[in-house]
Design an enzyme around this catalytic site. Sequence first.
Site, short mmCIF file in Angstrom:
data_model
loop_
_atom_site.label_atom_id
_atom_site.label_comp_id
_atom_site.label_asym_id
_atom_site.label_seq_id
_atom_site.Cartn_x
_atom_site.Cartn_y
_atom_site.Cartn_z
N VAL A 250 0.91 -1.14 0.00
CA VAL A 250 0.00 0.00 0.00
C VAL A 250 0.95 1.19 0.00
O VAL A 250 1.47 1.59 1.03
CB VAL A 250 -0.93 0.02 1.23
N PRO A 251 1.25 1.73 -1.18
CA PRO A 251 2.39 2.63 -1.36
C PRO A 251 2.18 4.05 -0.84
O PRO A 251 2.14 5.01 -1.60
CB PRO A 251 2.62 2.61 -2.87
N CYS A 252 2.07 4.18 0.48
CA CYS A 252 1.90 5.51 1.07
C CYS A 252 3.15 6.38 0.87
O CYS A 252 3.07 7.59 0.97
CB CYS A 252 1.54 5.40 2.55
N HIS A 253 4.28 5.75 0.53
CA HIS A 253 5.49 6.52 0.27
C HIS A 253 5.35 7.37 -1.00
O HIS A 253 6.14 8.29 -1.22
CB HIS A 253 6.71 5.60 0.16
#
Length: 185
Positions: free
Chosen positions: A135-138
Amino acid sequence: MILRVHTGPCGFGVALVAWTDSGIAALLLGDTPGDLTALRADLRRRFPRAILTPCAGEVTIARTALAHVADPAGAPRPPLDLHGTAFQRTVWEALTHLPPGVTTPYGALAASLGRPGAARAIARAVATNPVAVAVPCHRVLGAGGDLRGYRWGLRWKAWLLGREGTPLPQRPPRPTGRSRRPRRT
Protein backbone atom coordinates in the site's frame (compact mmCIF):
# COMPACT_ATOMS: atom_id res chain seq x y z
CA MET A 1 -7.62 -13.66 14.19
CA ILE A 2 -4.46 -15.66 13.65
CA LEU A 3 -1.49 -13.74 12.24
CA ARG A 4 1.51 -15.64 11.00
CA VAL A 5 4.65 -13.55 11.42
CA HIS A 6 7.98 -13.62 9.60
CA THR A 7 10.92 -11.24 9.91
CA GLY A 8 13.80 -10.82 7.54
CA PRO A 9 16.16 -8.45 5.76
CA CYS A 10 14.84 -6.22 2.99
CA GLY A 11 16.01 -3.17 1.12
CA PHE A 12 18.53 -1.57 3.42
CA GLY A 13 16.86 -2.69 6.62
CA VAL A 14 14.54 -5.29 8.09
CA ALA A 15 10.85 -6.06 7.78
CA LEU A 16 8.17 -7.79 9.79
CA VAL A 17 5.50 -9.44 7.65
CA ALA A 18 2.21 -10.61 9.22
CA TRP A 19 -0.56 -12.32 7.29
CA THR A 20 -3.87 -14.14 7.52
CA ASP A 21 -5.21 -16.75 5.14
CA SER A 22 -6.53 -13.84 3.02
CA GLY A 23 -3.26 -11.91 2.64
CA ILE A 24 -0.77 -9.50 4.17
CA ALA A 25 -2.21 -7.61 7.16
CA ALA A 26 1.01 -5.81 8.15
CA LEU A 27 4.36 -5.11 6.55
CA LEU A 28 6.42 -3.02 8.95
CA LEU A 29 9.90 -1.63 8.21
CA GLY A 30 12.94 -1.05 10.42
CA ASP A 31 16.51 0.06 9.89
CA THR A 32 18.40 -2.60 11.86
CA PRO A 33 17.72 -6.03 13.40
CA GLY A 34 17.50 -4.20 16.73
CA ASP A 35 14.29 -2.55 15.46
CA LEU A 36 12.46 -5.89 15.29
CA THR A 37 11.45 -5.64 18.96
CA ALA A 38 9.74 -2.30 18.28
CA LEU A 39 8.12 -3.71 15.12
CA ARG A 40 6.70 -6.64 17.10
CA ALA A 41 5.34 -4.19 19.71
CA ASP A 42 3.79 -2.11 16.90
CA LEU A 43 2.15 -5.24 15.47
CA ARG A 44 0.79 -6.16 18.91
CA ARG A 45 -0.58 -2.61 19.33
CA ARG A 46 -2.27 -2.71 15.91
CA PHE A 47 -3.74 -6.19 16.44
CA PRO A 48 -4.18 -6.56 20.23
CA ARG A 49 -6.53 -9.55 20.02
CA ALA A 50 -4.65 -11.49 17.35
CA ILE A 51 -2.86 -14.74 18.03
CA LEU A 52 0.65 -14.24 16.67
CA THR A 53 2.32 -17.34 15.26
CA PRO A 54 6.01 -17.00 14.38
CA CYS A 55 7.00 -18.60 11.08
CA ALA A 56 10.66 -19.44 10.76
CA GLY A 57 12.08 -20.46 7.43
CA GLU A 58 11.02 -19.48 3.94
CA VAL A 59 7.34 -18.77 3.50
CA THR A 60 6.06 -17.94 0.02
CA ILE A 61 3.82 -15.01 0.97
CA ALA A 62 6.51 -13.45 3.17
CA ARG A 63 9.11 -13.96 0.43
CA THR A 64 6.74 -12.26 -2.05
CA ALA A 65 6.21 -9.32 0.32
CA LEU A 66 9.96 -8.87 0.91
CA ALA A 67 10.66 -9.10 -2.84
CA HIS A 68 8.03 -6.40 -3.39
CA VAL A 69 9.82 -4.10 -0.93
CA ALA A 70 13.11 -4.66 -2.77
CA ASP A 71 11.57 -4.11 -6.23
CA PRO A 72 8.04 -2.65 -6.20
CA ALA A 73 7.99 -2.24 -9.99
CA GLY A 74 9.29 -5.71 -10.82
CA ALA A 75 7.98 -8.02 -8.10
CA PRO A 76 4.29 -8.88 -7.81
CA ARG A 77 2.30 -7.25 -5.05
CA PRO A 78 1.30 -9.80 -2.44
CA PRO A 79 -2.40 -10.32 -1.67
CA LEU A 80 -3.63 -7.95 1.04
CA ASP A 81 -5.94 -8.31 4.05
CA LEU A 82 -6.37 -4.69 5.19
CA HIS A 83 -7.83 -3.98 8.63
CA GLY A 84 -8.93 -0.44 9.48
CA THR A 85 -11.92 1.86 9.37
CA ALA A 86 -13.95 2.09 6.16
CA PHE A 87 -12.36 5.50 5.48
CA GLN A 88 -8.82 4.17 6.02
CA ARG A 89 -9.44 1.18 3.76
CA THR A 90 -10.80 3.51 1.05
CA VAL A 91 -7.64 5.63 1.21
CA TRP A 92 -5.35 2.58 1.29
CA GLU A 93 -7.16 1.00 -1.66
CA ALA A 94 -6.75 4.25 -3.64
CA LEU A 95 -3.03 4.17 -2.91
CA THR A 96 -2.71 0.70 -4.41
CA HIS A 97 -3.66 2.22 -7.79
CA LEU A 98 -0.64 4.58 -7.80
CA PRO A 99 1.91 2.87 -10.06
CA PRO A 100 5.63 2.85 -9.25
CA GLY A 101 7.28 6.13 -10.20
CA VAL A 102 4.05 8.14 -9.80
CA THR A 103 3.45 10.39 -6.80
CA THR A 104 0.52 12.51 -5.68
CA PRO A 105 0.02 15.27 -3.11
CA TYR A 106 -2.30 14.67 -0.14
CA GLY A 107 -4.74 17.27 -1.47
CA ALA A 108 -4.97 15.63 -4.90
CA LEU A 109 -5.56 12.24 -3.27
CA ALA A 110 -8.34 13.79 -1.17
CA ALA A 111 -9.91 15.36 -4.27
CA SER A 112 -9.72 12.06 -6.20
CA LEU A 113 -11.71 10.44 -3.39
CA GLY A 114 -14.39 13.14 -3.55
CA ARG A 115 -13.17 14.72 -0.29
CA PRO A 116 -11.33 17.88 -1.48
CA GLY A 117 -11.27 19.49 1.97
CA ALA A 118 -10.02 16.37 3.75
CA ALA A 119 -6.27 16.49 3.07
CA ARG A 120 -5.47 16.24 6.81
CA ALA A 121 -7.81 13.27 7.30
CA ILE A 122 -6.23 11.63 4.26
CA ALA A 123 -2.78 12.29 5.73
CA ARG A 124 -3.82 10.58 8.99
CA ALA A 125 -5.13 7.55 7.10
CA VAL A 126 -1.92 7.40 5.06
CA ALA A 127 0.15 7.61 8.26
CA THR A 128 -1.69 4.66 9.81
CA ASN A 129 -1.13 2.36 6.83
CA PRO A 130 0.05 -0.98 8.27
CA VAL A 131 1.29 -2.40 4.95
CA ALA A 132 4.39 -0.57 3.75
CA VAL A 133 5.17 -0.57 0.03
CA ALA A 134 2.29 -2.87 -1.03
CA VAL A 135 0.00 0.00 0.00
CA PRO A 136 2.39 2.63 -1.36
CA CYS A 137 1.90 5.51 1.07
CA HIS A 138 5.49 6.52 0.27
CA ARG A 139 4.14 7.86 -3.06
CA VAL A 140 2.17 10.64 -1.32
CA LEU A 141 4.04 13.95 -1.09
CA GLY A 142 3.45 17.40 0.35
CA ALA A 143 1.76 20.03 -1.83
CA GLY A 144 5.12 21.44 -2.95
CA GLY A 145 6.56 18.03 -3.77
CA ASP A 146 8.23 17.73 -0.36
CA LEU A 147 8.83 14.26 1.03
CA ARG A 148 7.09 15.28 4.28
CA GLY A 149 6.64 12.49 6.81
CA TYR A 150 6.77 8.74 6.50
CA ARG A 151 5.89 6.27 9.23
CA TRP A 152 9.19 4.42 8.77
CA GLY A 153 11.33 7.54 8.26
CA LEU A 154 12.22 9.82 5.37
CA ARG A 155 15.32 7.72 4.63
CA TRP A 156 13.05 4.78 3.73
CA LYS A 157 10.71 7.04 1.74
CA ALA A 158 13.58 8.48 -0.31
CA TRP A 159 15.05 5.00 -0.86
CA LEU A 160 11.71 3.54 -2.00
CA LEU A 161 11.02 6.42 -4.37
CA GLY A 162 14.57 6.23 -5.70
CA ARG A 163 14.18 2.49 -6.35
CA GLU A 164 11.09 3.31 -8.40
CA GLY A 165 12.94 5.94 -10.44
CA THR A 166 10.92 8.81 -8.97
CA PRO A 167 12.72 12.15 -9.16
CA LEU A 168 13.26 13.39 -5.61
CA PRO A 169 12.77 17.03 -4.60
CA GLN A 170 15.92 19.13 -4.82
CA ARG A 171 15.14 20.96 -1.60
CA PRO A 172 15.23 19.35 1.84
CA PRO A 173 11.92 18.40 3.49
CA ARG A 174 10.09 21.24 5.20
CA PRO A 175 10.29 21.11 8.97
CA THR A 176 7.09 20.18 10.73
CA GLY A 177 5.80 21.58 13.99
CA ARG A 178 6.51 24.92 15.54
CA SER A 179 9.51 27.02 14.71
CA ARG A 180 12.15 27.27 17.41
CA ARG A 181 13.18 30.81 16.49
CA PRO A 182 13.26 33.19 19.45
CA ARG A 183 10.42 35.67 19.68
CA ARG A 184 11.08 39.29 18.88
CA THR A 185 10.47 41.68 21.72
